[in-house]
Design a protein around this motif. Sequence first.
Motif, PDB file in Angstrom:
ATOM      1  N   VAL A  43       0.099  -2.414  15.583  1.00  0.00           N
ATOM      2  CA  VAL A  43      -1.069  -1.741  16.513  1.00  0.00           C
ATOM      3  C   VAL A  43      -0.712  -1.666  17.901  1.00  0.00           C
ATOM      4  O   VAL A  43      -0.816  -0.656  18.545  1.00  0.00           O
ATOM      5  CB  VAL A  43      -2.494  -2.497  16.423  1.00  0.00           C
ATOM      6  N   ASN A  52      -6.714   4.329  16.085  1.00  0.00           N
ATOM      7  CA  ASN A  52      -5.700   4.570  17.149  1.00  0.00           C
ATOM      8  C   ASN A  52      -5.444   6.148  16.820  1.00  0.00           C
ATOM      9  O   ASN A  52      -5.198   6.961  17.557  1.00  0.00           O
ATOM     10  CB  ASN A  52      -4.482   3.843  16.910  1.00  0.00           C
ATOM     11  N   LEU A  53      -5.471   6.383  15.497  1.00  0.00           N
ATOM     12  CA  LEU A  53      -4.798   7.732  15.020  1.00  0.00           C
ATOM     13  C   LEU A  53      -5.809   8.946  15.409  1.00  0.00           C
ATOM     14  O   LEU A  53      -5.535   9.891  15.803  1.00  0.00           O
ATOM     15  CB  LEU A  53      -4.725   7.813  13.653  1.00  0.00           C
ATOM     16  N   LEU A  83      -3.688  14.447  21.666  1.00  0.00           N
ATOM     17  CA  LEU A  83      -2.614  15.290  21.529  1.00  0.00           C
ATOM     18  C   LEU A  83      -3.288  16.644  21.456  1.00  0.00           C
ATOM     19  O   LEU A  83      -2.745  17.578  22.043  1.00  0.00           O
ATOM     20  CB  LEU A  83      -1.800  14.985  20.400  1.00  0.00           C
ATOM     21  N   ARG A  84      -4.430  16.942  20.757  1.00  0.00           N
ATOM     22  CA  ARG A  84      -4.996  18.210  20.625  1.00  0.00           C
ATOM     23  C   ARG A  84      -5.242  18.586  21.998  1.00  0.00           C
ATOM     24  O   ARG A  84      -5.190  19.877  22.243  1.00  0.00           O
ATOM     25  CB  ARG A  84      -6.315  18.237  19.611  1.00  0.00           C
ATOM     26  N   PRO A 120      -3.385  21.060  13.499  1.00  0.00           N
ATOM     27  CA  PRO A 120      -3.150  20.045  14.974  1.00  0.00           C
ATOM     28  C   PRO A 120      -3.243  18.593  14.466  1.00  0.00           C
ATOM     29  O   PRO A 120      -2.444  17.744  14.749  1.00  0.00           O
ATOM     30  CB  PRO A 120      -4.642  20.338  15.565  1.00  0.00           C
ATOM     31  N   TYR A 121      -4.055  18.257  13.330  1.00  0.00           N
ATOM     32  CA  TYR A 121      -4.081  16.962  12.825  1.00  0.00           C
ATOM     33  C   TYR A 121      -2.769  16.571  12.270  1.00  0.00           C
ATOM     34  O   TYR A 121      -2.146  15.634  12.332  1.00  0.00           O
ATOM     35  CB  TYR A 121      -5.292  16.753  11.717  1.00  0.00           C
ATOM     36  N   LEU A 136       3.549   9.519  23.871  1.00  0.00           N
ATOM     37  CA  LEU A 136       3.340  10.657  23.510  1.00  0.00           C
ATOM     38  C   LEU A 136       2.445  11.688  24.353  1.00  0.00           C
ATOM     39  O   LEU A 136       2.760  12.661  24.695  1.00  0.00           O
ATOM     40  CB  LEU A 136       2.930  10.565  22.184  1.00  0.00           C
ATOM     41  N   VAL A 137       1.239  10.718  24.733  1.00  0.00           N
ATOM     42  CA  VAL A 137       0.336  11.565  25.656  1.00  0.00           C
ATOM     43  C   VAL A 137       0.868  11.810  26.930  1.00  0.00           C
ATOM     44  O   VAL A 137       0.475  12.835  27.781  1.00  0.00           O
ATOM     45  CB  VAL A 137      -0.978  10.967  25.798  1.00  0.00           C
ATOM     46  N   LEU A 161      -5.507   9.351  19.003  1.00  0.00           N
ATOM     47  CA  LEU A 161      -4.202   9.959  19.092  1.00  0.00           C
ATOM     48  C   LEU A 161      -4.316  11.516  18.835  1.00  0.00           C
ATOM     49  O   LEU A 161      -3.845  12.431  19.599  1.00  0.00           O
ATOM     50  CB  LEU A 161      -2.950   9.557  18.579  1.00  0.00           C
ATOM     51  N   TYR A 162      -4.987  11.901  17.830  1.00  0.00           N
ATOM     52  CA  TYR A 162      -5.140  12.962  17.418  1.00  0.00           C
ATOM     53  C   TYR A 162      -5.942  14.015  18.534  1.00  0.00           C
ATOM     54  O   TYR A 162      -5.644  14.964  18.769  1.00  0.00           O
ATOM     55  CB  TYR A 162      -6.002  13.183  16.301  1.00  0.00           C
ATOM     56  N   MET A 189       1.528   5.907  21.455  1.00  0.00           N
ATOM     57  CA  MET A 189       0.352   6.732  21.802  1.00  0.00           C
ATOM     58  C   MET A 189       0.482   7.014  23.409  1.00  0.00           C
ATOM     59  O   MET A 189       0.398   8.368  23.758  1.00  0.00           O
ATOM     60  CB  MET A 189      -0.960   6.351  21.608  1.00  0.00           C
ATOM     61  N   LEU A 211       4.216  13.894  14.593  1.00  0.00           N
ATOM     62  CA  LEU A 211       4.790  13.387  15.957  1.00  0.00           C
ATOM     63  C   LEU A 211       4.729  12.041  15.879  1.00  0.00           C
ATOM     64  O   LEU A 211       5.764  11.467  16.198  1.00  0.00           O
ATOM     65  CB  LEU A 211       4.096  14.283  16.871  1.00  0.00           C
ATOM     66  N   TYR A 212       3.548  11.415  15.442  1.00  0.00           N
ATOM     67  CA  TYR A 212       3.498   9.924  15.486  1.00  0.00           C
ATOM     68  C   TYR A 212       4.383   9.152  14.495  1.00  0.00           C
ATOM     69  O   TYR A 212       4.929   8.276  14.708  1.00  0.00           O
ATOM     70  CB  TYR A 212       1.846   9.500  15.188  1.00  0.00           C
ATOM     71  N   VAL A 266      -0.708   0.005   8.594  1.00  0.00           N
ATOM     72  CA  VAL A 266      -0.677   1.358   9.150  1.00  0.00           C
ATOM     73  C   VAL A 266      -0.615   2.346   8.113  1.00  0.00           C
ATOM     74  O   VAL A 266      -1.108   3.513   8.269  1.00  0.00           O
ATOM     75  CB  VAL A 266       0.836   1.496  10.056  1.00  0.00           C
ATOM     76  N   LEU A 273      -2.960   5.591   7.475  1.00  0.00           N
ATOM     77  CA  LEU A 273      -2.630   6.883   7.485  1.00  0.00           C
ATOM     78  C   LEU A 273      -3.000   7.703   6.051  1.00  0.00           C
ATOM     79  O   LEU A 273      -3.495   8.827   6.134  1.00  0.00           O
ATOM     80  CB  LEU A 273      -1.070   7.273   7.669  1.00  0.00           C
ATOM     81  N   ILE A 319       0.130  17.855  12.838  1.00  0.00           N
ATOM     82  CA  ILE A 319       1.240  17.872  13.903  1.00  0.00           C
ATOM     83  C   ILE A 319       1.102  16.655  14.466  1.00  0.00           C
ATOM     84  O   ILE A 319       2.185  16.004  14.716  1.00  0.00           O
ATOM     85  CB  ILE A 319       0.921  19.114  14.771  1.00  0.00           C
ATOM     86  N   THR A 320      -0.170  16.049  14.623  1.00  0.00           N
ATOM     87  CA  THR A 320      -0.129  14.960  15.365  1.00  0.00           C
ATOM     88  C   THR A 320       0.453  13.790  14.557  1.00  0.00           C
ATOM     89  O   THR A 320       1.191  12.919  14.859  1.00  0.00           O
ATOM     90  CB  THR A 320      -1.555  14.565  15.435  1.00  0.00           C
ATOM     91  N   PHE A 345      -4.161  17.611  24.993  1.00  0.00           N
ATOM     92  CA  PHE A 345      -3.274  17.642  25.988  1.00  0.00           C
ATOM     93  C   PHE A 345      -1.960  18.638  25.521  1.00  0.00           C
ATOM     94  O   PHE A 345      -1.208  18.973  26.300  1.00  0.00           O
ATOM     95  CB  PHE A 345      -2.557  16.224  26.455  1.00  0.00           C
ATOM     96  N   LEU A 346      -1.588  18.565  24.125  1.00  0.00           N
ATOM     97  CA  LEU A 346      -0.459  19.077  23.810  1.00  0.00           C
ATOM     98  C   LEU A 346      -0.654  20.207  23.085  1.00  0.00           C
ATOM     99  O   LEU A 346      -0.198  21.401  23.537  1.00  0.00           O
ATOM    100  CB  LEU A 346       0.383  18.174  23.077  1.00  0.00           C
ATOM    101  N   ILE A 347      -1.320  20.215  21.912  1.00  0.00           N
ATOM    102  CA  ILE A 347      -1.392  21.573  20.836  1.00  0.00           C
ATOM    103  C   ILE A 347      -2.218  22.538  21.558  1.00  0.00           C
ATOM    104  O   ILE A 347      -2.204  23.798  21.600  1.00  0.00           O
ATOM    105  CB  ILE A 347      -1.945  20.995  19.386  1.00  0.00           C
ATOM    106  N   THR A 363       1.980   1.033  18.322  1.00  0.00           N
ATOM    107  CA  THR A 363       1.145   2.380  17.956  1.00  0.00           C
ATOM    108  C   THR A 363       0.607   2.617  19.258  1.00  0.00           C
ATOM    109  O   THR A 363       0.688   3.909  19.736  1.00  0.00           O
ATOM    110  CB  THR A 363      -0.054   2.178  17.049  1.00  0.00           C
ATOM    111  N   TRP A 364       0.154   1.698  20.253  1.00  0.00           N
ATOM    112  CA  TRP A 364      -0.358   2.000  21.365  1.00  0.00           C
ATOM    113  C   TRP A 364       0.517   2.626  22.273  1.00  0.00           C
ATOM    114  O   TRP A 364       0.494   3.608  22.993  1.00  0.00           O
ATOM    115  CB  TRP A 364      -0.972   0.788  21.939  1.00  0.00           C
ATOM    116  N   SER A 405       3.340  14.406  26.801  1.00  0.00           N
ATOM    117  CA  SER A 405       2.337  16.032  26.518  1.00  0.00           C
ATOM    118  C   SER A 405       1.986  16.326  27.707  1.00  0.00           C
ATOM    119  O   SER A 405       1.916  17.608  28.191  1.00  0.00           O
ATOM    120  CB  SER A 405       1.332  15.845  25.646  1.00  0.00           C
ATOM    121  N   THR A 444      -5.919   0.833  13.360  1.00  0.00           N
ATOM    122  CA  THR A 444      -4.990   1.962  13.232  1.00  0.00           C
ATOM    123  C   THR A 444      -5.615   3.247  13.044  1.00  0.00           C
ATOM    124  O   THR A 444      -5.209   4.227  13.520  1.00  0.00           O
ATOM    125  CB  THR A 444      -3.823   1.584  12.227  1.00  0.00           C
TER     126      THR A 444
END
Lengths: 219, 166
Positions: free
Chosen positions: A22, B14-15, B22-23, A79-80, A32-33, B18-19, A29, A86-87, A109, A113, A82-83, B25-27, A25-26, A36, B11
């Motif tokens: 976790v 988190n996801l 990213l949606r 978008p999901y 990535l942010v 993150l989604y 994140m 990327l992750y 994890v 997912l 793609i997220t 700021f990026l996509i 993952t932070w 971006s 998690t």
Amino acid sequence: MEELNCETVFTLPVVGGISESVVVTWIIMAVLVLLSIILTRNLRVENPGKIQLALEAGISWAQDFFEGVIGKESRRYSPYLITVLLYLAAANTLAPLCGFKPPTKDLNVTAALAIMSMCLIEFSGIRKNGVVHWMKHFAQPIPVVAPITVLEIVIRPLSLCMRLFGNMLAGFVVLELLKFFVPLIVPIPVSFYFDIFDGLLQAYVFVFLTALFMTEEME
Amino acid sequence: MISIDLNLVWTIINLVVLYLLLRHFLIGPVMNIMDQRKQMIEDGFKNAQAAQDDANRLKQEYETALSGAKQESVQLIEDARKNAKAEYDRIVNEAGEKADTMLESAKENVRAEREQTMKELKSQIAGLAAASAAKVIGRNADEKESRDLYDQFLKEAGEGDDDADR
């Protein structure tokens, strides 16, 4: 063997232990942010810079790829996907290359997912064709197969989860063993294979299969 | 190693986070920019098409106007030519008529003059003839007789004169 365990990094008073995956993952994140925000700072319609062009090429490639699989009318799901792509790419490749344990090596994890993929798959099917059609489609093509098709709801994400988890764990174990026996030079190409190639491949496979199952469900 | 615990929930959270990030700021921005560019290009094509249509329409109009002008100019030249011809004919006719009149009057004058001259000549000849006759006869015969003689003479002479005049 202690390398294989997911250690608890710290324990919060109410929610309990926060595991290594976790935390990684932070970090992913955050990276990535931040990336971006930095990369999309100066977007221009005319005369885009090289970075913007690369960014647009990447995003539009992913967008086209998912549109090709799930169809143009379902582009709101991309978008999901793609997220997740990327992750997973970051988690499978960057994390080990930067010295972290890959978070996808943790079953929590990959299970998370997979559960999200399952929700997305069923939701897309229900949204497209309605609850009645969704209930009926378990009895297709003949009612005898209904138990199996119902099981499919769980089997598909389970296979996604286990495929990713198994691949990453196996790659990790092989690499740790190799590092233990031959610590010099030899792990480099092997690491390229298991971390970068296999990592990217598994990220691709995960989102591709999710999109494919969504298409199946939306038929 | 293989254990499911509360970290699965973290998690998932988190996801989702993150989604959303990213949606946002990026996509989102990148897709927005690409859509804008697509829109701009489409607008550009549309504008170019409209401009071309306009140009074609104007060209058509000009061509129509040009061919109209050509026809008009041909008509004008034709009219002018016709007018000039009419004027020419009129002038020539007038000149001809005038010349005819002048010739006629000139002839008339000449004839009148000749007649005048002839008359004078006649009277002189008559006088002369009378005088010469008187001389030839030697005496002044009867007035009446002599006049008849003159006239007869004159008539004969006149007929001969008329023949010569023709």
